[in-house]
Write a protein that holds these residues in place. Structure first.
Motif, PDB file in Angstrom:
ATOM      1  N   VAL A  94      33.918  32.372   1.385  1.00 34.08           N
ATOM      2  CA  VAL A  94      33.411  31.674   0.208  1.00 34.08           C
ATOM      3  C   VAL A  94      33.903  32.356  -1.066  1.00 34.08           C
ATOM      4  O   VAL A  94      34.143  31.699  -2.080  1.00 34.08           O
ATOM      5  CB  VAL A  94      31.867  31.607   0.255  1.00 34.08           C
ATOM      6  N   LEU A  95      34.095  33.657  -1.027  1.00 34.33           N
ATOM      7  CA  LEU A  95      34.583  34.376  -2.206  1.00 34.33           C
ATOM      8  C   LEU A  95      36.013  33.971  -2.566  1.00 34.33           C
ATOM      9  O   LEU A  95      36.435  34.143  -3.701  1.00 34.33           O
ATOM     10  CB  LEU A  95      34.508  35.888  -1.978  1.00 34.33           C
ATOM     11  N   GLY A  96      36.752  33.442  -1.596  1.00 32.19           N
ATOM     12  CA  GLY A  96      38.104  32.965  -1.876  1.00 32.19           C
ATOM     13  C   GLY A  96      38.121  31.816  -2.861  1.00 32.19           C
ATOM     14  O   GLY A  96      39.098  31.627  -3.587  1.00 32.19           O
ATOM     15  N   PHE A  97      37.036  31.049  -2.918  1.00 30.05           N
ATOM     16  CA  PHE A  97      36.971  29.929  -3.848  1.00 30.05           C
ATOM     17  C   PHE A  97      36.703  30.385  -5.277  1.00 30.05           C
ATOM     18  O   PHE A  97      36.893  29.620  -6.214  1.00 30.05           O
ATOM     19  CB  PHE A  97      35.904  28.921  -3.417  1.00 30.05           C
ATOM     20  N   THR A  98      36.234  31.622  -5.448  1.00 29.46           N
ATOM     21  CA  THR A  98      35.970  32.126  -6.805  1.00 29.46           C
ATOM     22  C   THR A  98      37.223  32.677  -7.472  1.00 29.46           C
ATOM     23  O   THR A  98      37.232  32.842  -8.685  1.00 29.46           O
ATOM     24  CB  THR A  98      34.893  33.225  -6.773  1.00 29.46           C
ATOM     25  N   LEU A  99      38.259  32.957  -6.696  1.00 30.37           N
ATOM     26  CA  LEU A  99      39.502  33.458  -7.282  1.00 30.37           C
ATOM     27  C   LEU A  99      40.221  32.350  -8.032  1.00 30.37           C
ATOM     28  O   LEU A  99      40.217  31.194  -7.600  1.00 30.37           O
ATOM     29  CB  LEU A  99      40.420  34.010  -6.192  1.00 30.37           C
ATOM     30  N   PRO A 100      40.874  32.667  -9.147  1.00 27.48           N
ATOM     31  CA  PRO A 100      41.634  31.633  -9.867  1.00 27.48           C
ATOM     32  C   PRO A 100      42.872  31.222  -9.068  1.00 27.48           C
ATOM     33  O   PRO A 100      43.448  32.039  -8.340  1.00 27.48           O
ATOM     34  CB  PRO A 100      42.018  32.322 -11.180  1.00 27.48           C
ATOM     35  N   PRO A 101      43.278  29.957  -9.189  1.00 30.58           N
ATOM     36  CA  PRO A 101      44.420  29.469  -8.400  1.00 30.58           C
ATOM     37  C   PRO A 101      45.736  30.168  -8.727  1.00 30.58           C
ATOM     38  O   PRO A 101      46.611  30.257  -7.882  1.00 30.58           O
ATOM     39  CB  PRO A 101      44.510  27.983  -8.750  1.00 30.58           C
ATOM     40  N   ASP A 102      45.877  30.656  -9.942  1.00 31.72           N
ATOM     41  CA  ASP A 102      47.143  31.276 -10.335  1.00 31.72           C
ATOM     42  C   ASP A 102      47.230  32.746  -9.939  1.00 31.72           C
ATOM     43  O   ASP A 102      48.233  33.398 -10.212  1.00 31.72           O
ATOM     44  CB  ASP A 102      47.348  31.136 -11.842  1.00 31.72           C
ATOM     45  N   SER A 103      46.186  33.297  -9.303  1.00 29.02           N
ATOM     46  CA  SER A 103      46.221  34.713  -8.934  1.00 29.02           C
ATOM     47  C   SER A 103      47.175  34.970  -7.781  1.00 29.02           C
ATOM     48  O   SER A 103      47.690  36.070  -7.638  1.00 29.02           O
ATOM     49  CB  SER A 103      44.823  35.203  -8.580  1.00 29.02           C
ATOM     50  N   GLY A 104      47.410  33.976  -6.942  1.00 33.04           N
ATOM     51  CA  GLY A 104      48.323  34.144  -5.827  1.00 33.04           C
ATOM     52  C   GLY A 104      47.672  34.781  -4.614  1.00 33.04           C
ATOM     53  O   GLY A 104      48.337  35.022  -3.611  1.00 33.04           O
ATOM     54  N   GLU A 105      46.383  35.077  -4.684  1.00 29.37           N
ATOM     55  CA  GLU A 105      45.696  35.752  -3.594  1.00 29.37           C
ATOM     56  C   GLU A 105      44.678  34.875  -2.888  1.00 29.37           C
ATOM     57  O   GLU A 105      44.020  35.348  -1.969  1.00 29.37           O
ATOM     58  CB  GLU A 105      45.001  37.014  -4.121  1.00 29.37           C
ATOM     59  N   LYS A 106      44.515  33.644  -3.307  1.00 26.84           N
ATOM     60  CA  LYS A 106      43.514  32.773  -2.677  1.00 26.84           C
ATOM     61  C   LYS A 106      43.837  32.536  -1.208  1.00 26.84           C
ATOM     62  O   LYS A 106      42.994  32.721  -0.333  1.00 26.84           O
ATOM     63  CB  LYS A 106      43.450  31.425  -3.390  1.00 26.84           C
ATOM     64  N   LEU A 107      45.046  32.141  -0.931  1.00 21.63           N
ATOM     65  CA  LEU A 107      45.436  31.810   0.430  1.00 21.63           C
ATOM     66  C   LEU A 107      45.561  33.057   1.289  1.00 21.63           C
ATOM     67  O   LEU A 107      45.153  33.064   2.452  1.00 21.63           O
ATOM     68  CB  LEU A 107      46.751  31.030   0.406  1.00 21.63           C
ATOM     69  N   SER A 108      46.104  34.118   0.733  1.00 16.00           N
ATOM     70  CA  SER A 108      46.265  35.338   1.531  1.00 16.00           C
ATOM     71  C   SER A 108      44.912  35.939   1.894  1.00 16.00           C
ATOM     72  O   SER A 108      44.768  36.526   2.970  1.00 16.00           O
ATOM     73  CB  SER A 108      47.129  36.350   0.790  1.00 16.00           C
ATOM     74  N   LEU A 109      43.901  35.803   1.051  1.00 15.38           N
ATOM     75  CA  LEU A 109      42.562  36.281   1.387  1.00 15.38           C
ATOM     76  C   LEU A 109      42.005  35.519   2.584  1.00 15.38           C
ATOM     77  O   LEU A 109      41.473  36.112   3.530  1.00 15.38           O
ATOM     78  CB  LEU A 109      41.614  36.149   0.193  1.00 15.38           C
ATOM     79  N   GLY A 110      42.126  34.203   2.582  1.00 14.24           N
ATOM     80  CA  GLY A 110      41.634  33.401   3.702  1.00 14.24           C
ATOM     81  C   GLY A 110      42.350  33.705   4.994  1.00 14.24           C
ATOM     82  O   GLY A 110      41.723  33.814   6.062  1.00 14.24           O
ATOM     83  N   VAL A 111      43.657  33.876   4.936  1.00 16.37           N
ATOM     84  CA  VAL A 111      44.427  34.178   6.143  1.00 16.37           C
ATOM     85  C   VAL A 111      44.073  35.574   6.649  1.00 16.37           C
ATOM     86  O   VAL A 111      43.959  35.801   7.866  1.00 16.37           O
ATOM     87  CB  VAL A 111      45.940  34.035   5.862  1.00 16.37           C
ATOM     88  N   THR A 112      43.885  36.519   5.748  1.00 13.81           N
ATOM     89  CA  THR A 112      43.504  37.873   6.155  1.00 13.81           C
ATOM     90  C   THR A 112      42.134  37.878   6.816  1.00 13.81           C
ATOM     91  O   THR A 112      41.927  38.564   7.838  1.00 13.81           O
ATOM     92  CB  THR A 112      43.502  38.809   4.929  1.00 13.81           C
ATOM     93  N   ILE A 113      41.186  37.122   6.286  1.00 14.64           N
ATOM     94  CA  ILE A 113      39.851  37.041   6.896  1.00 14.64           C
ATOM     95  C   ILE A 113      39.945  36.426   8.290  1.00 14.64           C
ATOM     96  O   ILE A 113      39.323  36.910   9.242  1.00 14.64           O
ATOM     97  CB  ILE A 113      38.898  36.242   5.985  1.00 14.64           C
ATOM     98  N   ILE A 119      32.468  30.814  13.239  1.00 11.69           N
ATOM     99  CA  ILE A 119      32.986  31.489  12.040  1.00 11.69           C
ATOM    100  C   ILE A 119      34.479  31.210  11.874  1.00 11.69           C
ATOM    101  O   ILE A 119      34.959  30.978  10.758  1.00 11.69           O
ATOM    102  CB  ILE A 119      32.702  33.009  12.123  1.00 11.69           C
ATOM    103  N   MET A 120      35.219  31.210  12.969  1.00  7.97           N
ATOM    104  CA  MET A 120      36.662  30.902  12.891  1.00  7.97           C
ATOM    105  C   MET A 120      36.884  29.477  12.382  1.00  7.97           C
ATOM    106  O   MET A 120      37.785  29.232  11.582  1.00  7.97           O
ATOM    107  CB  MET A 120      37.312  31.049  14.274  1.00  7.97           C
ATOM    108  N   PHE A 121      36.054  28.543  12.837  1.00  8.87           N
ATOM    109  CA  PHE A 121      36.177  27.169  12.359  1.00  8.87           C
ATOM    110  C   PHE A 121      35.893  27.085  10.856  1.00  8.87           C
ATOM    111  O   PHE A 121      36.611  26.405  10.121  1.00  8.87           O
ATOM    112  CB  PHE A 121      35.229  26.246  13.137  1.00  8.87           C
ATOM    113  N   MET A 122      34.871  27.784  10.401  1.00  5.97           N
ATOM    114  CA  MET A 122      34.534  27.761   8.966  1.00  5.97           C
ATOM    115  C   MET A 122      35.647  28.389   8.131  1.00  5.97           C
ATOM    116  O   MET A 122      36.016  27.853   7.074  1.00  5.97           O
ATOM    117  CB  MET A 122      33.211  28.498   8.722  1.00  5.97           C
ATOM    118  N   VAL A 123      36.206  29.504   8.582  1.00  7.39           N
ATOM    119  CA  VAL A 123      37.273  30.165   7.817  1.00  7.39           C
ATOM    120  C   VAL A 123      38.541  29.310   7.842  1.00  7.39           C
ATOM    121  O   VAL A 123      39.239  29.184   6.828  1.00  7.39           O
ATOM    122  CB  VAL A 123      37.518  31.587   8.361  1.00  7.39           C
ATOM    123  N   ALA A 124      38.843  28.687   8.977  1.00  5.71           N
ATOM    124  CA  ALA A 124      40.024  27.820   9.049  1.00  5.71           C
ATOM    125  C   ALA A 124      39.865  26.614   8.128  1.00  5.71           C
ATOM    126  O   ALA A 124      40.815  26.225   7.426  1.00  5.71           O
ATOM    127  CB  ALA A 124      40.254  27.363  10.484  1.00  5.71           C
TER     128      ALA A 124
END
Length: 170
Positions: free
Chosen positions: A3-22, A53-58
């Motif tokens: 859920v914290l991935g949604f608080t990151l700004p889209p231009d930070s470049g870390e939104k997707l990498s955070l989700g994949v890392t989780i 949890i895997m389904f929610m993160v995916a």
């Protein structure tokens, strides 16, 4: 964490990498826990938990991809579909009793706008093919207003069809 991935700004470049890392860390942790559990016929509750949890993160990663796709669209590369425009700019504001500055949104104004669009489409489709291709107005003038060219009736290029010229076209 997802859920914290949604608080990151889209231009930070870390939104997707955070989700994949989780998602990767949950997969590894589920593998380690699965190896330490004793073998049994029943599915352990912790395995069901990790699957949920895997389904929610995916789904969070897929949603993040869609958000980034819409964020990086430009007006000159993408056009809003008509149904989206009607739904989100007319009907949902009307249902929520919202209004724009200087414009009151009522059911009557929405219906009038739709009728005007239909009339514009009918008018555009009634143009001749050449006018549609050239994107010009279809203004036909009567032949009396057209300039007359001076044609000499005795010129050989203006032979009458009743004349016999031996089957040759001059």
């Amino acid at each position: 964490m997802a859920v914290l991935g949604f608080t990151l700004p889209p231009d930070s470049g870390e939104k997707l990498s955070l989700g994949v890392t989780i998602m990767l860390s949950i997969t590894i942790y589920a593998t380690i826990v699965g190896d330490t559990l004793p073998v049994s016929d029943a599915t352990p509750l912790i395995g069901t938990y990790f699957n949920c949890i895997m389904f929610m993160v995916a789904s969070s990663v897929v949603t993040t991809i869609m958000i980034l796709n819409y964020h990086h669209r430009l007006a000159d590369t993408h056009e809003m579909p008509e149904w989206v425009r009607v739904l989100f700019l007319q009907w949902i504001p009307w249902l929520l009793r919202m209004s724009r500055p200087g414009e009151k949104i009522t059911r009557k104004t929405i219906m009038m706008q739709n009728k005007m669009k239909e009339l514009d489409l009918k008018e555009k489709s009634s143009k001749s093919l050449l006018a549609n291709v050239l994107d010009m107005d279809d203004d036909f003038r009567p032949s009396s207003t057209l300039p007359h060219s001076h044609v000499h009736p005795h010129h050989p290029s203006h032979a009458h069809p009743q004349q016999n010229n031996g089957g040759f076209i001059r």
